[in-house]
Scaffold this motif. Structure first.
Motif, PDB file in Angstrom:
ATOM      1  N   ALA A 182     -41.165  46.568  87.287  1.00  0.00           N
ATOM      2  CA  ALA A 182     -41.543  45.870  88.445  1.00  0.00           C
ATOM      3  C   ALA A 182     -41.867  44.229  88.066  1.00  0.00           C
ATOM      4  O   ALA A 182     -42.443  43.591  88.859  1.00  0.00           O
ATOM      5  CB  ALA A 182     -42.552  46.172  89.256  1.00  0.00           C
ATOM      6  N   GLY A 183     -41.638  44.029  86.804  1.00  0.00           N
ATOM      7  CA  GLY A 183     -42.150  42.748  86.287  1.00  0.00           C
ATOM      8  C   GLY A 183     -41.282  41.340  86.636  1.00  0.00           C
ATOM      9  O   GLY A 183     -40.423  41.663  87.399  1.00  0.00           O
ATOM     10  N   ALA A 184     -42.050  40.303  86.456  1.00  0.00           N
ATOM     11  CA  ALA A 184     -41.492  38.806  86.931  1.00  0.00           C
ATOM     12  C   ALA A 184     -40.819  38.372  85.688  1.00  0.00           C
ATOM     13  O   ALA A 184     -40.852  37.003  85.556  1.00  0.00           O
ATOM     14  CB  ALA A 184     -42.544  38.216  87.444  1.00  0.00           C
ATOM     15  N   SER A 185     -40.096  39.002  84.826  1.00  0.00           N
ATOM     16  CA  SER A 185     -39.201  38.398  83.546  1.00  0.00           C
ATOM     17  C   SER A 185     -38.369  37.550  84.418  1.00  0.00           C
ATOM     18  O   SER A 185     -37.698  37.777  85.476  1.00  0.00           O
ATOM     19  CB  SER A 185     -38.621  39.486  82.899  1.00  0.00           C
ATOM     20  OG  SER A 185     -39.708  40.355  82.252  1.00  0.00           O
ATOM     21  N   ARG A 186     -37.512  36.823  83.568  1.00  0.00           N
ATOM     22  CA  ARG A 186     -36.556  35.911  84.065  1.00  0.00           C
ATOM     23  C   ARG A 186     -35.333  37.123  84.454  1.00  0.00           C
ATOM     24  O   ARG A 186     -35.127  37.899  83.455  1.00  0.00           O
ATOM     25  CB  ARG A 186     -36.011  34.920  83.011  1.00  0.00           C
ATOM     26  CG  ARG A 186     -37.098  33.796  82.832  1.00  0.00           C
ATOM     27  CD  ARG A 186     -36.460  33.053  81.666  1.00  0.00           C
ATOM     28  NE  ARG A 186     -36.585  33.844  80.312  1.00  0.00           N
ATOM     29  CZ  ARG A 186     -36.438  33.449  79.146  1.00  0.00           C
ATOM     30  NH1 ARG A 186     -36.066  32.174  78.991  1.00  0.00           N
ATOM     31  NH2 ARG A 186     -36.088  34.313  77.847  1.00  0.00           N
ATOM     32  N   PRO A 187     -34.580  36.633  85.242  1.00  0.00           N
ATOM     33  CA  PRO A 187     -33.513  37.449  85.692  1.00  0.00           C
ATOM     34  C   PRO A 187     -32.426  37.682  85.047  1.00  0.00           C
ATOM     35  O   PRO A 187     -31.613  38.738  84.819  1.00  0.00           O
ATOM     36  CB  PRO A 187     -32.969  36.848  87.061  1.00  0.00           C
ATOM     37  CG  PRO A 187     -34.008  35.832  87.527  1.00  0.00           C
ATOM     38  CD  PRO A 187     -34.770  35.489  86.380  1.00  0.00           C
ATOM     39  N   THR A 188     -32.252  36.920  83.807  1.00  0.00           N
ATOM     40  CA  THR A 188     -31.276  37.160  82.782  1.00  0.00           C
ATOM     41  C   THR A 188     -31.994  37.801  81.614  1.00  0.00           C
ATOM     42  O   THR A 188     -30.917  38.045  80.875  1.00  0.00           O
ATOM     43  CB  THR A 188     -30.699  35.642  82.328  1.00  0.00           C
ATOM     44  OG1 THR A 188     -32.039  35.009  81.882  1.00  0.00           O
ATOM     45  CG2 THR A 188     -30.040  34.904  83.395  1.00  0.00           C
TER      46      THR A 188
END
Length: 374
Positions: free
Chosen positions: A290-296
């Motif tokens: 569920a984290g907010a890492s970069r989409p790539t």
């Protein structure tokens, strides 16, 4: 009508960093299925920052534009087809959805087939926008179909959740994305059984939402992992039974605390700790991503670790669940003192938006919320 809005004039580029400034714009009235909302507050979220830093190459966002997608406010006017809200209602703006596709009709509108376009296109599906500059030039103004870094905005009626009586609606905006994402990961997707253990990686808004939710379940061991001791202290106050400063020994420490491996884990960071979140699981353990890492960002996992131990990874968008009803559930829990979202929030004047963004970026504040001028 004339409004004030924060304009992202440009994203990060080789020529320089992003630019956000407040200026007057013209805003058109609501269409048949839309609502005009006087925005009173709006959170600053990791997804806003991803756009500002141009970290969404799969969804290149247009400029100039108005961002903001954790808005709360008061309904001022409704379109002719609207029946769910009326002027004077206090509302939170959640994820947008089309209401027509198979996922919307089956009760999972958060996974709407048009959802990506509705969130990241920057315009209505027909390519229009309700915002324009005073010279008549259009401004992208449909981020998550709300663009709520503005004193007024237009939203879809179906994405709104009413705020219960006795609840401060200005505290509820962050339920529109970050905090409900963490809470929904636990309550809607993982649903911990009585007596189980859960490890939450990241004690930001998403992770702390997950910890507050875990305390409402049968989980008896709730472990928070973060790099910041002050956030871990808050995590313990909100329900964590154990806290760990992230290190090379984190995986072994979680295994020791859980007798061989956690039953559940949540990856809720902006650093992509999926490898660690999966490694701490025991047999048949489930990880909510569920984290907010970069989409790539990518994850590098061992096939044997997943298959031979029956581990599962569940991707979670916006907390899953029956949006926007899931927001109303959380607001009612808050009203009863069981989901203290207020402990995560620091308010900023709208004029201080760039400071709020910076404090969100640095981690100095868990959840900055902008207060709009009256």
């Amino acid at each position: 009508m004339r409004v004030q809005a924060a304009i992202m004039e440009k994203k990060d580029s080789p020529e320089g960093p992003y630019q956000v400034g407040i200026e007057d714009l013209e805003l058109e009235g609501p269409r048949a299925d839309e609502v005009l909302i006087r925005v009173t507050s709006c959170g600053v979220c990791g997804t806003d920052r991803h756009v500002l830093h141009d970290e969404m190459p799969m969804n290149p966002y247009p400029t100039p534009s108005v961002l903001g997608h954790e808005g709360a406010g008061i309904v001022e006017a409704v379109g002719e087809d609207c029946t769910l809200v009326e002027p004077g209602d206090r509302v939170v703006m959640g994820f947008p959805f089309c209401g027509q596709c198979v996922h919307c009709r089956s009760g999972r509108p958060i996974y709407c087939l048009e959802g990506e376009q509705l969130r990241y296109k920057g315009y209505r599906l027909d390519g229009s926008t309700p915002f324009q500059r005073l010279d008549g030039s259009p401004i992208s103004g449909r981020f998550f179909q709300q663009s709520s870094w503005s004193t007024h905005t237009i939203a879809l009626e179906r994405q709104l959740a009413k705020v219960p009586e006795g609840v401060d609606h200005d505290l509820m905006g962050p339920l529109g994305c970050s905090i409900s994402t963490g809470a929904g990961t636990v309550l809607e997707e993982l649903q911990p059984r009585p007596g189980t253990s859960i490890a939450v990686f990241g004690a930001g808004a998403v992770g702390l939402g997950a910890i507050m939710a875990a305390q409402l379940t049968g989980a008896v061991t709730i472990i928070a992992v973060d790099t910041e001791p002050n956030r871990l202290e808050l995590a313990r106050e909100l329900g964590a039974t154990h806290t760990l400063v992230s290190s090379d020994d984190t995986i072994d420490a979680v295994r020791d605390l859980t007798g061989g491996g956690a039953d559940y884990s949540v990856e809720a960071t902006n650093r992509n700790l999926m490898v660690e979140a999966v490694a701490v699981l025991g047999v048949h353990g489930v990880c909510g991503a569920a984290g907010a890492s970069r989409p790539t960002d990518k994850m590098d996992l061992y096939h044997q670790d997943i298959v031979e131990y029956g581990k599962r990874i569940v991707g979670v968008l916006g907390g899953g669940g029956p949006a926007p009803l899931n927001l109303e559930y959380l607001m009612n829990l808050h009203a009863r003192g069981r989901f203290p979202i207020d402990k995560l929030i620091r308010f900023y004047d709208f004029a201080d938006i760039n400071q709020a963004i910076q404090d969100s970026e640095s981690g100095q504040v868990v959840k900055p919320v902008l207060r709009m001028p009256a």
